[in-house]
Every structure is written in structure tokens, then in C-alpha cells.
Design a protein around this motif. Sequence first.
Motif, mmCIF file in Angstrom:
data_model
loop_
_atom_site.group_PDB
_atom_site.id
_atom_site.type_symbol
_atom_site.label_atom_id
_atom_site.label_comp_id
_atom_site.label_asym_id
_atom_site.label_seq_id
_atom_site.Cartn_x
_atom_site.Cartn_y
_atom_site.Cartn_z
ATOM 1 N N MET A 1 0.851 -1.177 0.000
ATOM 2 C CA MET A 1 0.000 0.000 0.000
ATOM 3 C C MET A 1 0.899 1.243 0.000
ATOM 4 O O MET A 1 1.866 1.316 0.751
ATOM 5 C CB MET A 1 -0.890 -0.026 1.254
ATOM 6 C CG MET A 1 -1.864 1.090 1.328
ATOM 7 S SD MET A 1 -2.919 1.031 2.803
ATOM 8 C CE MET A 1 -3.390 -0.666 2.907
ATOM 9 N N GLU A 2 0.570 2.162 -0.845
ATOM 10 C CA GLU A 2 1.347 3.388 -0.983
ATOM 11 C C GLU A 2 0.500 4.588 -0.568
ATOM 12 O O GLU A 2 -0.730 4.505 -0.546
ATOM 13 C CB GLU A 2 1.782 3.572 -2.442
ATOM 14 C CG GLU A 2 2.639 2.449 -2.974
ATOM 15 C CD GLU A 2 2.904 2.588 -4.461
ATOM 16 O OE1 GLU A 2 2.735 3.703 -5.008
ATOM 17 O OE2 GLU A 2 3.265 1.572 -5.072
ATOM 18 N N LEU A 3 1.171 5.699 -0.276
ATOM 19 C CA LEU A 3 0.433 6.915 0.074
ATOM 20 C C LEU A 3 -0.483 7.343 -1.073
ATOM 21 O O LEU A 3 -1.568 7.871 -0.837
ATOM 22 C CB LEU A 3 1.397 8.049 0.436
ATOM 23 C CG LEU A 3 2.168 7.879 1.738
ATOM 24 C CD1 LEU A 3 3.121 9.048 1.936
ATOM 25 C CD2 LEU A 3 1.235 7.750 2.922
ATOM 26 N N ARG A 4 -0.072 7.075 -2.289
ATOM 27 C CA ARG A 4 -0.897 7.408 -3.455
ATOM 28 C C ARG A 4 -2.247 6.692 -3.372
ATOM 29 O O ARG A 4 -3.293 7.277 -3.656
ATOM 30 C CB ARG A 4 -0.148 7.013 -4.736
ATOM 31 C CG ARG A 4 -0.939 7.161 -6.005
ATOM 32 C CD ARG A 4 -0.105 6.772 -7.214
ATOM 33 N NE ARG A 4 0.479 5.455 -7.116
ATOM 34 C CZ ARG A 4 -0.120 4.318 -7.514
ATOM 35 N NH1 ARG A 4 -1.321 4.368 -8.036
ATOM 36 N NH2 ARG A 4 0.490 3.163 -7.398
ATOM 37 N N HIS A 5 -2.226 5.427 -2.973
ATOM 38 C CA HIS A 5 -3.472 4.681 -2.816
ATOM 39 C C HIS A 5 -4.388 5.378 -1.813
ATOM 40 O O HIS A 5 -5.591 5.517 -2.039
ATOM 41 C CB HIS A 5 -3.197 3.248 -2.324
ATOM 42 C CG HIS A 5 -2.493 2.390 -3.312
ATOM 43 N ND1 HIS A 5 -1.131 2.230 -3.291
ATOM 44 C CD2 HIS A 5 -2.959 1.641 -4.332
ATOM 45 C CE1 HIS A 5 -0.783 1.410 -4.268
ATOM 46 N NE2 HIS A 5 -1.874 1.047 -4.925
ATOM 47 N N LEU A 6 -3.803 5.809 -0.716
ATOM 48 C CA LEU A 6 -4.596 6.478 0.322
ATOM 49 C C LEU A 6 -5.134 7.814 -0.176
ATOM 50 O O LEU A 6 -6.286 8.162 0.089
ATOM 51 C CB LEU A 6 -3.759 6.682 1.588
ATOM 52 C CG LEU A 6 -3.219 5.416 2.251
ATOM 53 C CD1 LEU A 6 -2.409 5.774 3.496
ATOM 54 C CD2 LEU A 6 -4.332 4.454 2.590
ATOM 55 N N ARG A 7 -4.311 8.558 -0.903
ATOM 56 C CA ARG A 7 -4.764 9.859 -1.422
ATOM 57 C C ARG A 7 -5.934 9.690 -2.395
ATOM 58 O O ARG A 7 -6.900 10.442 -2.350
ATOM 59 C CB ARG A 7 -3.604 10.587 -2.089
ATOM 60 C CG ARG A 7 -2.627 11.160 -1.098
ATOM 61 C CD ARG A 7 -1.590 12.068 -1.759
ATOM 62 N NE ARG A 7 -0.720 12.624 -0.756
ATOM 63 C CZ ARG A 7 0.437 12.079 -0.378
ATOM 64 N NH1 ARG A 7 0.865 10.985 -0.958
ATOM 65 N NH2 ARG A 7 1.167 12.634 0.569
ATOM 66 N N TYR A 8 -5.837 8.718 -3.273
ATOM 67 C CA TYR A 8 -6.917 8.471 -4.225
ATOM 68 C C TYR A 8 -8.187 8.049 -3.490
ATOM 69 O O TYR A 8 -9.279 8.531 -3.781
ATOM 70 C CB TYR A 8 -6.527 7.397 -5.233
ATOM 71 C CG TYR A 8 -5.452 7.785 -6.231
ATOM 72 C CD1 TYR A 8 -4.782 8.999 -6.166
ATOM 73 C CD2 TYR A 8 -5.093 6.914 -7.246
ATOM 74 C CE1 TYR A 8 -3.800 9.327 -7.079
ATOM 75 C CE2 TYR A 8 -4.120 7.239 -8.171
ATOM 76 C CZ TYR A 8 -3.468 8.449 -8.079
ATOM 77 O OH TYR A 8 -2.498 8.774 -8.994
ATOM 78 N N PHE A 9 -8.031 7.139 -2.531
ATOM 79 C CA PHE A 9 -9.187 6.670 -1.773
ATOM 80 C C PHE A 9 -9.859 7.824 -1.034
ATOM 81 O O PHE A 9 -11.083 7.985 -1.086
ATOM 82 C CB PHE A 9 -8.770 5.580 -0.777
ATOM 83 C CG PHE A 9 -9.821 5.281 0.241
ATOM 84 C CD1 PHE A 9 -10.949 4.553 -0.095
ATOM 85 C CD2 PHE A 9 -9.712 5.771 1.529
ATOM 86 C CE1 PHE A 9 -11.949 4.304 0.844
ATOM 87 C CE2 PHE A 9 -10.691 5.530 2.464
ATOM 88 C CZ PHE A 9 -11.815 4.801 2.128
#
Length: 115
Positions: A1-9
Motif C-alpha cells: 500500500m502506498e500513500l498514493r493509494h490512500l490519497r486516491y481513496f
Amino acid sequence: MELRHLRYFVAVAQYLNYSEASRRLHVAQSAISQTILDLEEELGVTLFVRTKRHVRLTAAGGTFLSEAEKVLARADEAQRLTRLAAHGEIGVLRIGFIAPAMVDWLPPLVAAYRR
């Protein structure tokens, strides 16, 4: 899991709309959709209930949103503090000195540093 995944979510959860999240993040909608699907697969849960007209968070999605926002806030704070430390604006300064030799100029120097 990357910060990008969290930002998109978080963006999709905030707007409850993939197109709006895509527009705000300046990322292709398909990339956001695929990232959310990847995230759901990694977590083993469904984060959103999707219909042709609506998107809403599941109970798991609501819990994940709260935690994702905390992680992103902490990551932003880590970046901010790192930049401050790099510029000498935070941290600890240790000074070793021999009292008789530096008694005249050290106090004004420390006072200037504190300012």
C-alpha cells in the motif's frame, strides 16, 4: 500500500464521485478506479458501494477513511518537520565551551540564536 493509494481513496470518499476525484487530483479516472480496486483487493474488503449514479462508503470504507486521513496527515507533518530541520529551524544545538575563554561573547551569541 502506498500513500498514493490512500490519497486516491480519500479523494473519492470526500467527493463520492470518481470523476470529481479525478479532476481534483489531475489523474485519469481509470487510474483512480484501478487503484481503488487494487486497494480493495489488498485489504480484502469492499470500500465503496457503486451504482451507475452513486458512490457511497461501506462500513469498512468509513473506518478506513478515518485511518487513511490520519496517515496522510502524519506523512504531511513528517515532510514539514523534515524541511524545518533541514533549514535549521527546529532541532537541538549543543555548544561546548570553556567558561573563562568565552564568557564575554557566548551569552550574546546564544541570545541571538534564540531570536
